[in-house]
Design a protein around this motif. Structure first.
Motif, PDB file in Angstrom:
ATOM      1  N   LEU A  58      -8.811 -12.138  93.888  1.00  0.00           N
ATOM      2  CA  LEU A  58      -7.665 -12.157  94.801  1.00  0.00           C
ATOM      3  C   LEU A  58      -7.462 -13.545  95.397  1.00  0.00           C
ATOM      4  O   LEU A  58      -6.347 -14.072  95.420  1.00  0.00           O
ATOM      5  CB  LEU A  58      -7.873 -11.121  95.914  1.00  0.00           C
ATOM      6  N   GLN A  59      -8.539 -14.168  95.850  1.00  0.00           N
ATOM      7  CA  GLN A  59      -8.447 -15.509  96.442  1.00  0.00           C
ATOM      8  C   GLN A  59      -7.996 -16.534  95.405  1.00  0.00           C
ATOM      9  O   GLN A  59      -7.175 -17.409  95.706  1.00  0.00           O
ATOM     10  CB  GLN A  59      -9.786 -15.919  97.037  1.00  0.00           C
ATOM     11  N   LEU A  60      -8.523 -16.440  94.203  1.00  0.00           N
ATOM     12  CA  LEU A  60      -8.156 -17.395  93.159  1.00  0.00           C
ATOM     13  C   LEU A  60      -6.697 -17.218  92.721  1.00  0.00           C
ATOM     14  O   LEU A  60      -6.010 -18.206  92.431  1.00  0.00           O
ATOM     15  CB  LEU A  60      -9.101 -17.266  91.971  1.00  0.00           C
ATOM     16  N   LEU A  61      -6.228 -15.992  92.677  1.00  0.00           N
ATOM     17  CA  LEU A  61      -4.812 -15.756  92.347  1.00  0.00           C
ATOM     18  C   LEU A  61      -3.912 -16.332  93.434  1.00  0.00           C
ATOM     19  O   LEU A  61      -2.890 -16.946  93.131  1.00  0.00           O
ATOM     20  CB  LEU A  61      -4.550 -14.256  92.152  1.00  0.00           C
ATOM     21  N   GLU A  62      -4.292 -16.152  94.681  1.00  0.00           N
ATOM     22  CA  GLU A  62      -3.511 -16.739  95.781  1.00  0.00           C
ATOM     23  C   GLU A  62      -3.530 -18.255  95.682  1.00  0.00           C
ATOM     24  O   GLU A  62      -2.535 -18.912  95.973  1.00  0.00           O
ATOM     25  CB  GLU A  62      -4.058 -16.273  97.129  1.00  0.00           C
ATOM     26  N   GLY A  63      -4.653 -18.819  95.234  1.00  0.00           N
ATOM     27  CA  GLY A  63      -4.750 -20.257  95.026  1.00  0.00           C
ATOM     28  C   GLY A  63      -3.820 -20.754  93.943  1.00  0.00           C
ATOM     29  O   GLY A  63      -3.425 -21.915  93.930  1.00  0.00           O
TER      30      GLY A  63
END
Length: 136
Positions: A58-63
């Protein structure tokens, strides 16, 4: 810039005039920010080349500026479950009680084909090569 915007009143903001070209550029920029389901799928598979938890993913997709799952984190797990059903990814529970997801061989093949297609049809690349720059 935010300070300048805060100082503008609603009346002043509504009085702003935009050229037609500027309006088109704004709409084009908004459209580019919205990622297609195909782009989200490719990004997800790319990130799962390494084992990751759903939270890390989730964090990497938001990144990557994918905002689809913000305030809808549960929908990411629905996507992951669907990818598991297709046998594109697998998951495992680790000793630390975290569930990790990772790419399977079938998913790697799908990813390779999708990346090839994306490279051939990249609208962003076509825009750059054609000289279509957002802010002139």
């Amino acid at each position: 810039m935010e300070e300048r915007l805060k100082k503008l009143g609603k009346k002043q903001l509504s009085e702003l005039k935009f050229t037609e070209q500027h309006r088109k550029n704004i709409y084009r920029a908004i459209e580019r920010e919205q990622k297609s389901d195909e782009e989200i799928l490719i990004a997800t598979l790319q990130l799962l080349k390494e084992k990751r938890t759903g939270f890390e993913l989730l964090q990497l997709l938001e990144g990557r500026n994918i905002k689809k799952f913000i305030n809808q984190e549960g929908s990411l797990y629905l996507v992951l479950h669907e990818l598991e059903q297709k046998e594109w990814i697998s998951s495992l529970w680790a000793d630390n009680h975290l569930k990790y997801y990772y790419l399977q061989d079938k998913g790697r093949k799908v990813l390779m084909k999708a990346e090839e297609k994306q490279q051939r049809n990249s609208p962003a690349l076509k825009d750059l090569l054609g000289g279509d720059i957002l802010y002139e």
